[in-house]
Design an enzyme around this catalytic site. Structure first.
Site, short mmCIF file in Angstrom:
data_model
loop_
_atom_site.label_atom_id
_atom_site.label_comp_id
_atom_site.label_asym_id
_atom_site.label_seq_id
_atom_site.Cartn_x
_atom_site.Cartn_y
_atom_site.Cartn_z
CG ASN A 8 -1.74 1.24 1.37
OD1 ASN A 8 -1.86 2.02 0.32
ND2 ASN A 8 -2.39 1.47 2.53
CE LYS A 10 -0.28 3.52 4.38
NZ LYS A 10 -0.52 3.66 6.25
CG HIS A 94 -6.33 2.52 4.76
ND1 HIS A 94 -5.97 3.42 5.62
CD2 HIS A 94 -5.49 1.58 4.61
CE1 HIS A 94 -4.67 3.20 6.12
NE2 HIS A 94 -4.40 2.12 5.56
CD GLU A 96 -3.31 5.92 6.25
OE1 GLU A 96 -2.91 5.61 5.12
OE2 GLU A 96 -2.52 5.16 7.18
CD GLU A 166 -4.14 -2.06 7.23
OE1 GLU A 166 -3.16 -2.28 6.66
OE2 GLU A 166 -4.72 -0.80 6.88
CB SER A 212 4.06 -1.73 12.52
OG SER A 212 3.85 -0.49 12.82
P1 PGA Z 1 2.25 0.38 7.73
O1 PGA Z 1 0.86 0.74 6.97
O2 PGA Z 1 2.51 -0.90 7.27
O3 PGA Z 1 2.99 1.47 7.45
O4 PGA Z 1 2.15 0.37 9.15
C1 PGA Z 1 -0.10 -0.44 6.79
C2 PGA Z 1 -1.30 0.36 5.94
O5 PGA Z 1 -1.79 1.28 6.60
O6 PGA Z 1 -1.95 -0.30 5.01
#
Ligand code: PGA
Length: 252
Positions: A8, A10, A94, A96, A166, A212
């Site tokens: 991802n 982003k 997601h 976010e 997540e 993470s």
């Molecule tokens: P991250 O993000 O691996 O940077 O924690 C995962 C995600 O939001 O899909």
């Protein structure tokens, strides 16, 4: 079931950098039993597709889609538009987007249905916040998010839904959820699938863990029963590092 890792990106990499990432990643050796996908920004889909050519690995994914096929919806992208790039999967809900763009469970459900109708597998993202966890509401929050998302969804067909668990507190924090704790949440999600679609579907729907994940801890998740792979943010930004992570997921 084959394990799946989705990068991802982003809001990283416009067309120029996206093309370079794909070309670099295609030089990486990948485990043959692993499915790999990249979720790229819409503006970079054409460049990623051009660099992939006809290659299906990594599979091309998007990060969001609107629920209508076309119309007066300024700024939005429809699932049928994503079809033109050969997108096979698309993230929805997601955390976010839920946080910064006010995406609700109802919107997530509509997007998932629209994607499935267009032949694209929705990757439905769910997860509790730190506050939810602290008040012991993790399972409750997950049950509401999952039940709502699948209310009008079919489990079968060529665009089977997938899920990513997540925990919001684990995303980008360097504090991943313990694999056993993630497995317990996945088990609760599978019970919802069984209730809605029948027991046959308990183990047929892929649930990824995200938050993470990196090259050092990926193997722990992938080797845990009930965790079918990972959604990887920060650790997917470097193509060679992501290649390393994919190899670490399924060591030869
Ligand atoms: P991250 O993000 O691996 O940077 O924690 C995962 C995600 O939001 O899909």
């Amino acid at each position: 079931m084959r394990k799946l890792i989705i990068a991802n990106w982003k809001m990283h990499y416009g067309p120029v950098k996206a093309g370079g990432w794909v070309r670099a990643f295609r030089r990486e050796r990948l485990p043959k039993d692993l499915d790999v996908s990249i979720a790229v920004p819409d503006v970079s889909l054409a460049a990623a597709r051009a660099s992939l050519g006809r290659a299906t690995i990594p599979a091309l994914a998007a990060q969001d889609a609107f629920w209508e096929a076309e119309g007066a919806f300024t700024g939005e992208t429809s699932p049928t538009m994503l079809n033109e790039f050969g997108v096979v999967m698309c993230l929805v809900g997601h955390s976010e987007r839920r946080k910064y763009l006010g995406e609700t469970d109802e919107m997530v459900a509509k997007k998932a249905v629209a994607l499935q109708r267009a032949g694209i597998s929705p990757v439905i993202c769910v997860g509790e916040t730190d506050a939810d966890k602290k008040r012991g509401a993790t399972m409750k929050v997950i049950r509401v998010q999952v039940s709502s998302a699948i209310s009008n969804l079919k489990p079968d067909g060529h665009a089977q839904p997938l899920f990513a668990y997540e925990p919001v507190w684990a995303i980008g924090s360097g504090k991943p959820c313990r694999p056993d704790d993630a497995r317990d949440v996945h088990t609760a999600m599978r019970e919802i699938f069984a209730k809605k679609w029948g027991p046959k579907w308990t183990h047929e729907i892929r649930i990824l863990y995200g938050g993470s994940v990196d090259a050092r801890n990926i193997a722990e998740y992938v080797s845990t029963t009930g965790i079918d792979g990972a959604l990887v943010g920060g650790a997917s930004l470097d193509p060679r590092g992501f290649g390393l992570l994919c190899r670490a997921a399924l060591p030869a």
